[in-house]
Scaffold this active site. Structure first.
Site, PDB file in Angstrom:
ATOM      1  N   THR A  16       5.342   6.827  10.367  1.00 54.99           N
ATOM      2  CA  THR A  16       5.595   7.219  11.758  1.00 54.99           C
ATOM      3  C   THR A  16       5.861   5.998  12.622  1.00 54.99           C
ATOM      4  O   THR A  16       6.778   5.992  13.455  1.00 54.99           O
ATOM      5  CB  THR A  16       4.399   8.003  12.322  1.00 54.99           C
ATOM      6  OG1 THR A  16       4.160   9.153  11.510  1.00 54.99           O
ATOM      7  CG2 THR A  16       4.669   8.446  13.750  1.00 54.99           C
ATOM      8  N   LYS A  37      10.125  15.853  11.440  1.00 52.33           N
ATOM      9  CA  LYS A  37       8.893  15.787  10.645  1.00 52.33           C
ATOM     10  C   LYS A  37       8.663  17.188  10.091  1.00 52.33           C
ATOM     11  O   LYS A  37       7.948  18.001  10.676  1.00 52.33           O
ATOM     12  CB  LYS A  37       7.732  15.352  11.534  1.00 52.33           C
ATOM     13  CG  LYS A  37       6.375  15.305  10.854  1.00 52.33           C
ATOM     14  CD  LYS A  37       6.162  14.042  10.078  1.00 52.33           C
ATOM     15  CE  LYS A  37       4.739  13.971   9.535  1.00 52.33           C
ATOM     16  NZ  LYS A  37       4.520  12.796   8.682  1.00 52.33           N
ATOM     17  N   PRO A 205       5.640  -6.699  11.756  1.00 50.89           N
ATOM     18  CA  PRO A 205       4.404  -7.483  11.744  1.00 50.89           C
ATOM     19  C   PRO A 205       3.277  -6.735  12.459  1.00 50.89           C
ATOM     20  O   PRO A 205       3.518  -5.946  13.370  1.00 50.89           O
ATOM     21  CB  PRO A 205       4.785  -8.749  12.528  1.00 50.89           C
ATOM     22  CG  PRO A 205       6.274  -8.715  12.657  1.00 50.89           C
ATOM     23  CD  PRO A 205       6.668  -7.282  12.615  1.00 50.89           C
TER      24      PRO A 205
END
Length: 227
Positions: A16, A37, A205
């Site tokens: 997600t 979804k 990151p």
């Protein structure tokens, strides 16, 4: 219309999170994009219907609006495997039903559709079929999200091997740093780059602030975005 299926190496790999960032990237490039979804468990009641936080995140990140049940047609309350939750609710999920739901998404006027899977790659939808059967039948290009944590190399390589055995078109993978304290993060990342048979598309990151993607040219090429 460009269509992609985003899967993960496991539950909580960050599908997600990554799909949301990809939708925002497309919006930044003035592209009409929608998230889909199809299956979600662990849903809560709101506005007199079951809603899932992941599906709501996709709706918030998309540049094309749609009703909730278009974005997430199969929603279940228990936070368990969707095929088990569906059986408990007396609902049968089939490939034909997924096709019908996807056709509705295609009618929403988007140029890009990013479909987020549930759990990992090998997700049953009933007693006979898997979600990857639908992905293969739809001939959707796949993006693999690798949750960077202990064990991710094994999960990523097994997933990639299964995709290859099916002849699925995986266009690349995205490293999602889910564990900020992962030992030898860079060494694991380098190992994945050397061993996975698909190119890396981006790195997400770990960040407690505004999340960002470190984008590789391969991602821009697959999305047909100007560099």
């Amino acid at each position: 219309m460009k269509e992609f299926f985003i899967t993960g190496t496991d539950t909580d790999a960050g599908k997600t999170h990554v799909t949301s960032l990809l939708l925002k990237l497309l919006a930044q490039h003035k592209k009409n994009a929608i998230g889909f979804k199809p299956l979600a468990s662990g849903c809560d009641m709101a506005f007199e219907q079951l809603v899932n936080s992941d599906a709501l995140t996709l709706m918030e990140s998309a540049s094309v609006s749609a009703k909730y049940d278009v974005v997430n047609p199969f929603a279940f309350a228990p936070a368990i495997a969707p095929h088990i939750a569906a059986e408990q609710a007396g609902v049968t999920i089939t490939l034909d039903k997924l096709n019908s739901a996807y056709n509705v998404v295609k009618q929403q006027g988007a140029d890009y559709i990013l479909t987020e899977g549930a759990g990992g790659w090998a997700l049953p939808i009933n007693n006979a079929d898997y979600l990857y059967d639908w992905v293969k039948a739809q001939q959707l290009p796949v993006i693999l999200v690798v949750g960077m944590k202990l064990g991710c190399i094994n999960h990523a390589l097994l997933t990639a091997a299964h995709m290859q055995s099916l002849g699925v078109n995986c266009v690349g993978w995205i490293a999602n740093q889910v564990d900020p304290h992962m030992d030898e993060y860079q060494a694991n990342l380098d190992s994945l780059k050397a061993r996975l048979p698909y190119p890396i598309l981006a790195i997400s990151p770990y960040s407690e602030q505004t999340p960002k993607l470190q984008i590789y040219k391969t991602l821009l090429e697959n999305f047909a975005l100007n560099t």
